[in-house]
Design a protein around this motif. Structure first.
Motif, PDB file in Angstrom:
ATOM      1  N   PRO A 168       0.826  -1.207   0.000  1.00 10.64           N
ATOM      2  CA  PRO A 168       0.000   0.000   0.000  1.00 10.64           C
ATOM      3  C   PRO A 168       0.860   1.257   0.000  1.00 10.64           C
ATOM      4  N   VAL A 169       0.245   2.374  -0.334  1.00 12.78           N
ATOM      5  CA  VAL A 169       0.906   3.678  -0.261  1.00 12.78           C
ATOM      6  C   VAL A 169       0.690   4.238   1.138  1.00 12.78           C
ATOM      7  N   THR A 170       1.768   4.585   1.804  1.00  8.65           N
ATOM      8  CA  THR A 170       1.704   5.154   3.144  1.00  8.65           C
ATOM      9  C   THR A 170       1.978   6.644   3.062  1.00  8.65           C
ATOM     10  N   ASP A 171       1.034   7.454   3.503  1.00  7.90           N
ATOM     11  CA  ASP A 171       1.185   8.904   3.444  1.00  7.90           C
ATOM     12  C   ASP A 171       2.209   9.388   4.461  1.00  7.90           C
ATOM     13  N   LEU A 172       3.046  10.323   4.026  1.00  7.37           N
ATOM     14  CA  LEU A 172       4.005  10.993   4.888  1.00  7.37           C
ATOM     15  C   LEU A 172       3.789  12.496   4.784  1.00  7.37           C
ATOM     16  N   ASP A 173       4.248  13.230   5.756  1.00  6.32           N
ATOM     17  CA  ASP A 173       4.202  14.686   5.674  1.00  6.32           C
ATOM     18  C   ASP A 173       5.187  15.135   4.602  1.00  6.32           C
ATOM     19  N   GLY A 174       4.677  15.583   3.451  1.00  9.19           N
ATOM     20  CA  GLY A 174       5.538  16.004   2.349  1.00  9.19           C
ATOM     21  C   GLY A 174       5.705  14.980   1.259  1.00  9.19           C
ATOM     22  N   GLY A 175       5.038  13.821   1.395  1.00 12.06           N
ATOM     23  CA  GLY A 175       5.169  12.804   0.362  1.00 12.06           C
ATOM     24  C   GLY A 175       4.531  11.497   0.783  1.00 12.06           C
ATOM     25  N   SER A 176       5.111  10.383   0.332  1.00 11.09           N
ATOM     26  CA  SER A 176       4.555   9.069   0.653  1.00 11.09           C
ATOM     27  C   SER A 176       5.651   8.018   0.533  1.00 11.09           C
ATOM     28  N   ALA A 177       5.352   6.826   1.055  1.00 10.01           N
ATOM     29  CA  ALA A 177       6.276   5.695   0.991  1.00 10.01           C
ATOM     30  C   ALA A 177       5.523   4.457   0.553  1.00 10.01           C
ATOM     31  N   VAL A 178       6.201   3.612  -0.237  1.00  6.41           N
ATOM     32  CA  VAL A 178       5.675   2.305  -0.639  1.00  6.41           C
ATOM     33  C   VAL A 178       6.725   1.288  -0.215  1.00  6.41           C
ATOM     34  N   VAL A 179       6.441   0.544   0.831  1.00  7.19           N
ATOM     35  CA  VAL A 179       7.423  -0.334   1.463  1.00  7.19           C
ATOM     36  C   VAL A 179       7.290  -1.741   0.885  1.00  7.19           C
ATOM     37  N   PHE A 180       8.287  -2.161   0.089  1.00  6.26           N
ATOM     38  CA  PHE A 180       8.200  -3.484  -0.530  1.00  6.26           C
ATOM     39  C   PHE A 180       8.991  -4.548   0.216  1.00  6.26           C
ATOM     40  N   LEU A 181       9.950  -4.157   1.083  1.00  5.16           N
ATOM     41  CA  LEU A 181      10.648  -5.099   1.958  1.00  5.16           C
ATOM     42  C   LEU A 181      10.850  -4.438   3.313  1.00  5.16           C
ATOM     43  N   ARG A 203       8.297   8.951  -2.385  1.00  6.36           N
ATOM     44  CA  ARG A 203       7.834  10.004  -3.279  1.00  6.36           C
ATOM     45  C   ARG A 203       7.778  11.300  -2.486  1.00  6.36           C
ATOM     46  N   ILE A 204       8.433  12.339  -3.025  1.00  2.95           N
ATOM     47  CA  ILE A 204       8.530  13.603  -2.304  1.00  2.95           C
ATOM     48  C   ILE A 204       7.873  14.697  -3.133  1.00  2.95           C
ATOM     49  N   ASP A 205       6.976  15.434  -2.518  1.00  2.00           N
ATOM     50  CA  ASP A 205       6.255  16.507  -3.207  1.00  2.00           C
ATOM     51  C   ASP A 205       7.230  17.615  -3.628  1.00  2.00           C
ATOM     52  N   PRO A 206       6.837  18.440  -4.625  1.00  2.00           N
ATOM     53  CA  PRO A 206       7.708  19.547  -5.039  1.00  2.00           C
ATOM     54  C   PRO A 206       8.024  20.482  -3.872  1.00  2.00           C
ATOM     55  N   HIS A 207       9.275  20.838  -3.751  1.00  2.00           N
ATOM     56  CA  HIS A 207       9.757  21.772  -2.731  1.00  2.00           C
ATOM     57  C   HIS A 207       9.314  21.354  -1.328  1.00  2.00           C
ATOM     58  N   ALA A 208       9.350  20.051  -1.078  1.00  2.00           N
ATOM     59  CA  ALA A 208       8.966  19.517   0.226  1.00  2.00           C
ATOM     60  C   ALA A 208      10.093  18.675   0.795  1.00  2.00           C
ATOM     61  N   HIS A 252      16.612  12.910   6.604  1.00  2.00           N
ATOM     62  CA  HIS A 252      15.892  14.056   6.046  1.00  2.00           C
ATOM     63  C   HIS A 252      16.127  14.084   4.539  1.00  2.00           C
ATOM     64  N   ILE A 253      15.050  14.002   3.774  1.00  2.00           N
ATOM     65  CA  ILE A 253      15.130  13.915   2.311  1.00  2.00           C
ATOM     66  C   ILE A 253      14.288  15.036   1.727  1.00  2.00           C
ATOM     67  N   ARG A 254      14.913  15.852   0.878  1.00  2.00           N
ATOM     68  CA  ARG A 254      14.225  17.029   0.337  1.00  2.00           C
ATOM     69  C   ARG A 254      14.217  17.001  -1.182  1.00  2.00           C
ATOM     70  N   ASN A 255      13.130  17.523  -1.759  1.00  2.00           N
ATOM     71  CA  ASN A 255      12.990  17.700  -3.204  1.00  2.00           C
ATOM     72  C   ASN A 255      12.968  19.187  -3.509  1.00  2.00           C
ATOM     73  N   ASP A 256      14.001  19.680  -4.183  1.00  2.00           N
ATOM     74  CA  ASP A 256      14.088  21.108  -4.500  1.00  2.00           C
ATOM     75  C   ASP A 256      13.545  21.445  -5.885  1.00  2.00           C
ATOM     76  N   SER A 257      12.937  20.478  -6.578  1.00  2.00           N
ATOM     77  CA  SER A 257      12.443  20.725  -7.933  1.00  2.00           C
ATOM     78  C   SER A 257      10.960  21.078  -7.928  1.00  2.00           C
ATOM     79  N   ASP A 258      10.482  21.534  -9.105  1.00  2.00           N
ATOM     80  CA  ASP A 258       9.075  21.920  -9.255  1.00  2.00           C
ATOM     81  C   ASP A 258       8.162  20.729  -9.497  1.00  2.00           C
ATOM     82  N   ASP A 259       8.746  19.549  -9.698  1.00  2.00           N
ATOM     83  CA  ASP A 259       7.968  18.336  -9.964  1.00  2.00           C
ATOM     84  C   ASP A 259       8.178  17.333  -8.834  1.00  2.00           C
TER      85      ASP A 259
END
Length: 359
Positions: A168-181, A203-208, A252-259
């Motif tokens: 399943p997709v697990t929601d995170l503040d600023g994105g989400s995680a899909v844990v396969f192992l 998966r990290i949201d833009p600028h999050a 701490h993982i950050r996405n500095d892009s617009d996508d």
């Protein structure tokens, strides 16, 4: 997936790897950059993959001993994936797709289609062979292929197996995680491994920025697929891995892009056993590797047979006309053990480039 290097080197790995490192921001977990190198996946119109593990810089992250990242790949241009039956020993293969689909057949009597968002794990044990072919309806191939080294307690006794799981997709503040192992952010994968491991798509949201709590006893590697991603304030190149040693409890993982950005987080307890990797085999000595090669060349029952392989060249052959992949020649001599550091990122050393002992 097969290691299709024509002249693969023999690699003796010790838990913790051997690494150079880059600098890191003050106050953050140290981060070491592992760059990728391009490897053609067979044939004149080869689909290229970008390989980060194994190499001189680091051979293992936990029991993860092989990591290929590929795509987005235009199948009409490259011909896609078409890997004829090939062997494995002493490992588990882990397939994770972002786009496309792969037909899988193995000598354990298993067949299936690898789909995006569904982990497919094959246990080789003492020996297995399989084929992998992108399906006819695919226009784009995009994903990662990973190997896990089996410990001594399981490498000869674990049965040939093939597991599917759609996490399943697990929601995170600023994105989400899909844990396969393994376990992360309250999500648990039931897929069996033989050492403590983590594998998750982030998966990290833009600028999050996302913050994930991790096992302190694990070393971790973050493989970036898309986006302008930083780990602990350090920029990670696309298809490269940002490595952190044991001891971190938060990343701490950050996405500095617009996508939106996407990355694969790999982790595990440092693998304490010495292993030798050559071509598609994981063993414990040069003598074992030579025996595996000879048994594969003689098509013995150690590996069994793939029934029903249909490659892009027609029934029972790939685009290059091969019905199976013969092993390359063994290297001359025996490689000596390298002095590998403890499982810690070393930010005080300059980066030494992307040379690899698999060349």
């Amino acid at each position: 997936m097969s290691n299709t290097d024509a002249h693969p080197s023999e690699i003796l790995c010790r838990g913790g790897g051997c690494a150079d490192a880059t600098s890191t921001a003050a106050g953050y977990v140290p981060v070491e950059i592992i760059t990728a190198r391009d490897v053609p996946l067979g044939g004149p119109r080869a689909m290229n993959v970008r390989r980060t593990l194994p190499q001189r810089k680091r051979s293992l992250i936990g029991a993860w001993c092989f990591a290929d990242h590929y795509g987005p790949d235009d199948v009409s241009r490259t011909g896609g994936m078409d890997v004829a039956p090939h062997p494995h020993t002493g490992l588990q293969t882990v397939s994770w797709l972002f786009e496309g689909s792969i037909a899988h057949i193995d000598s354990g009597g298993n067949s299936g289609t690898v789909l995006p968002g569904e982990v497919n794990l094959m246990t080789a044990g003492a020996g297995i062979c399989h084929s992998e072919t992108s399906t006819k309806d695919v226009s784009t191939m995009h994903g990662v292929q990973l190997w896990v080294a089996l410990p001594e307690s399981a490498r000869s006794t674990a049965p040939r197996a093939f597991e599917h799981y759609t996490p399943p997709v697990t929601d995170l503040d600023g994105g989400s995680a899909v844990v396969f192992l393994g376990d992360l952010a309250g999500s648990h994968s039931p897929v069996e491994t033989f050492t403590p491991l983590l594998g998750a798509e982030l998966r990290i949201d833009p600028h999050a920025e996302i913050t994930v709590n991790v096992q302190e006893s694990f070393e971790h590697g973050l493989l970036v697929d898309a986006g302008s991603v930083t780990l602990e304030g350090i920029s990670i190149p696309q298809a490269g891995i940002g490595y952190t040693g044991v001891g971190a409890h938060t990343l701490h993982i950050r996405n500095d892009s617009d996508d939106p950005a996407r990355a694969i987080l790999l982790g595990g307890e440092p693998f304490a056993e010495d292993i030798v990797i050559w071509w598609n085999f994981v063993g414990r000595s040069s003598e074992e590797i030579a025996e595996y090669r000879e048994q594969w060349q003689q098509r013995t029952e150690r590996f069994g047979q793939v029934e029903g392989y249909v490659g892009h060249g027609g029934p029972d052959q790939n685009a290059d006309g091969m019905s199976w992949l013969p092993a390359p020649r063994l290297p001359n001599g025996i490689i000596k053990a390298r002095k590998n550091p403890s499982p810690e990122a070393r930010p005080d050393l300059p980066e030494a480039g992307s040379s690899s002992s698999l060349r």
